[in-house]
Write an enzyme that holds these catalytic residues in place. Structure first.
Site, PDB file in Angstrom:
ATOM      1  N   ASN A  98      -3.495   1.907  10.892  1.00 60.09           N
ATOM      2  CA  ASN A  98      -4.085   2.368   9.638  1.00 60.09           C
ATOM      3  C   ASN A  98      -4.598   1.128   8.902  1.00 60.09           C
ATOM      4  O   ASN A  98      -3.995   0.679   7.924  1.00 60.09           O
ATOM      5  CB  ASN A  98      -3.048   3.115   8.802  1.00 60.09           C
ATOM      6  CG  ASN A  98      -3.608   3.599   7.472  1.00 60.09           C
ATOM      7  OD1 ASN A  98      -4.815   3.690   7.291  1.00 60.09           O
ATOM      8  ND2 ASN A  98      -2.723   3.884   6.531  1.00 60.09           N
ATOM      9  N   PRO A  99      -5.710   0.561   9.372  1.00 59.11           N
ATOM     10  CA  PRO A  99      -6.210  -0.683   8.778  1.00 59.11           C
ATOM     11  C   PRO A  99      -6.918  -0.421   7.457  1.00 59.11           C
ATOM     12  O   PRO A  99      -7.226   0.731   7.117  1.00 59.11           O
ATOM     13  CB  PRO A  99      -7.204  -1.174   9.836  1.00 59.11           C
ATOM     14  CG  PRO A  99      -7.747   0.094  10.422  1.00 59.11           C
ATOM     15  CD  PRO A  99      -6.572   1.048  10.456  1.00 59.11           C
ATOM     16  N   PHE A 115       0.839  -1.198   0.000  1.00 55.68           N
ATOM     17  CA  PHE A 115       0.000   0.000   0.000  1.00 55.68           C
ATOM     18  C   PHE A 115       0.878   1.254   0.000  1.00 55.68           C
ATOM     19  O   PHE A 115       1.832   1.361   0.765  1.00 55.68           O
ATOM     20  CB  PHE A 115      -0.905  -0.021   1.234  1.00 55.68           C
ATOM     21  CG  PHE A 115      -1.907   1.106   1.285  1.00 55.68           C
ATOM     22  CD1 PHE A 115      -2.957   1.150   0.406  1.00 55.68           C
ATOM     23  CD2 PHE A 115      -1.783   2.105   2.237  1.00 55.68           C
ATOM     24  CE1 PHE A 115      -3.888   2.175   0.451  1.00 55.68           C
ATOM     25  CE2 PHE A 115      -2.712   3.133   2.300  1.00 55.68           C
ATOM     26  CZ  PHE A 115      -3.756   3.178   1.402  1.00 55.68           C
TER      27      PHE A 115
END
Length: 290
Positions: free
Chosen positions: A197-198, A96
């Protein structure tokens, strides 16, 4: 006939036009970054040394970078790096890409630790991705120890490499596993902060994201379940056994989900707050364990 000599300015001008035709939203920015990656020049030096000829290997790297960018690959994957707060982290497909709003999550954690007067904190970063949160804490608080986890093997490798490259590998431990599961049992009840920060995009919204995101970034790091809170609920519940009294839980979420997360936190945490990002959107749900 001798082959044309391409200067930095020649390449910049050509790329801006070419990427504009390919639909790049920020063609000049992309061109500057691609030139920096290919030549080792900073974006300022790209203009200062505009008449510098490009070497053959630089032109080869530039061609490959332009091809990837024109195919829609995110610029950060093409160049392999992303600035974040005071560091630059390596990123690659499968990991990510850090967003600017996540800098707010780090600041919430640092502010709490400063208020609490903790100079050598133990901090957990779950869903670490590239490691940007864990590594920011480690570099900005030299006395800190950070434990980070992710379910993505590529992310764990990249975050570990980033820690080593930034010289904090001795204070940042990155583990493969689900949330808190891979952390040493001795950490239970001792953490001064848990930062998370899922994945938080509601499942139904994934298909509406830009193709630059859905075509390249891992869905595992995006999909937060039907309401975007699948992992956030678990983090709220599980963090209680890992935090020390007075420890902070801070979770970055979609702006539409932050209030719901706060509602989840209210039975167990105090000093609950909603923190806005730099764009003025609700971004972080934060609370302190009594």
């Amino acid at each position: 006939m001798a082959e044309r000599v391409w200067t930095v300015k020649d390449a910049l001008d050509w790329m801006v036009g070419y990427l504009t035709d390919k639909g790049d939203d920020q063609p000049r920015l992309s061109a500057e970054w691609l030139l920096s990656a290919a030549t080792g020049l900073s974006r300022v030096e790209v203009y200062a040394y505009h008449d510098r000829p490009l070497a053959d290997d630089e032109r080869d790297r530039l061609r490959e970078g332009v091809r990837r960018r024109a195919d829609g690959m995110p610029l950060q994957y093409v160049t392999g790096e992303m600035p974040f707060r005071h560091i630059v982290v390596h990123v690659e497909p499968g990991v990510f890409i850090p967003r600017p709003e996540t800098e707010t999550l780090v600041q919430v954690g640092l502010d709490h630790l400063a208020r609490a007067g903790v100079t050598a904190p133990h901090v957990a970063d779950v869903c670490t991705g590239s490691g940007c949160v864990a590594l920011s804490v480690a570099t900005e608080l030299p006395g800190s120890r950070v434990w980070a986890s992710d379910r993505n093997e590529v992310a764990v490798r990249v975050a570990t490499d980033n820690a080593d490259r930034l010289g904090v590998g001795d204070r940042v431990e990155v583990s493969l596993g689900d949330l808190f599961a891979p952390f040493p049992a001795r950490l239970r009840g001792s953490l001064h902060a848990v930062l998370a920060n899922p994945p938080y995009i509601p499942s139904a919204d994934i298909s509406r994201l830009p193709s630059e995101i859905t075509g390249f970034e891992p869905e595992l790091a995006l999909d937060g379940g039907p309401d975007g809170l699948d992992l956030a609920r678990r983090i709220v519940a599980e963090a209680r056994e890992w935090l020390a009294p007075g420890g902070l839980l801070a979770i970055e979420l979609d702006e539409r989900c932050v209030q719901d997360a706060v509602n989840q936190m209210e039975p167990w945490y105090e000093e609950i707050d909603i923190v806005k990002d730099l764009a003025g959107r609700d971004r972080v749900a934060a609370g302190v364990l009594p």
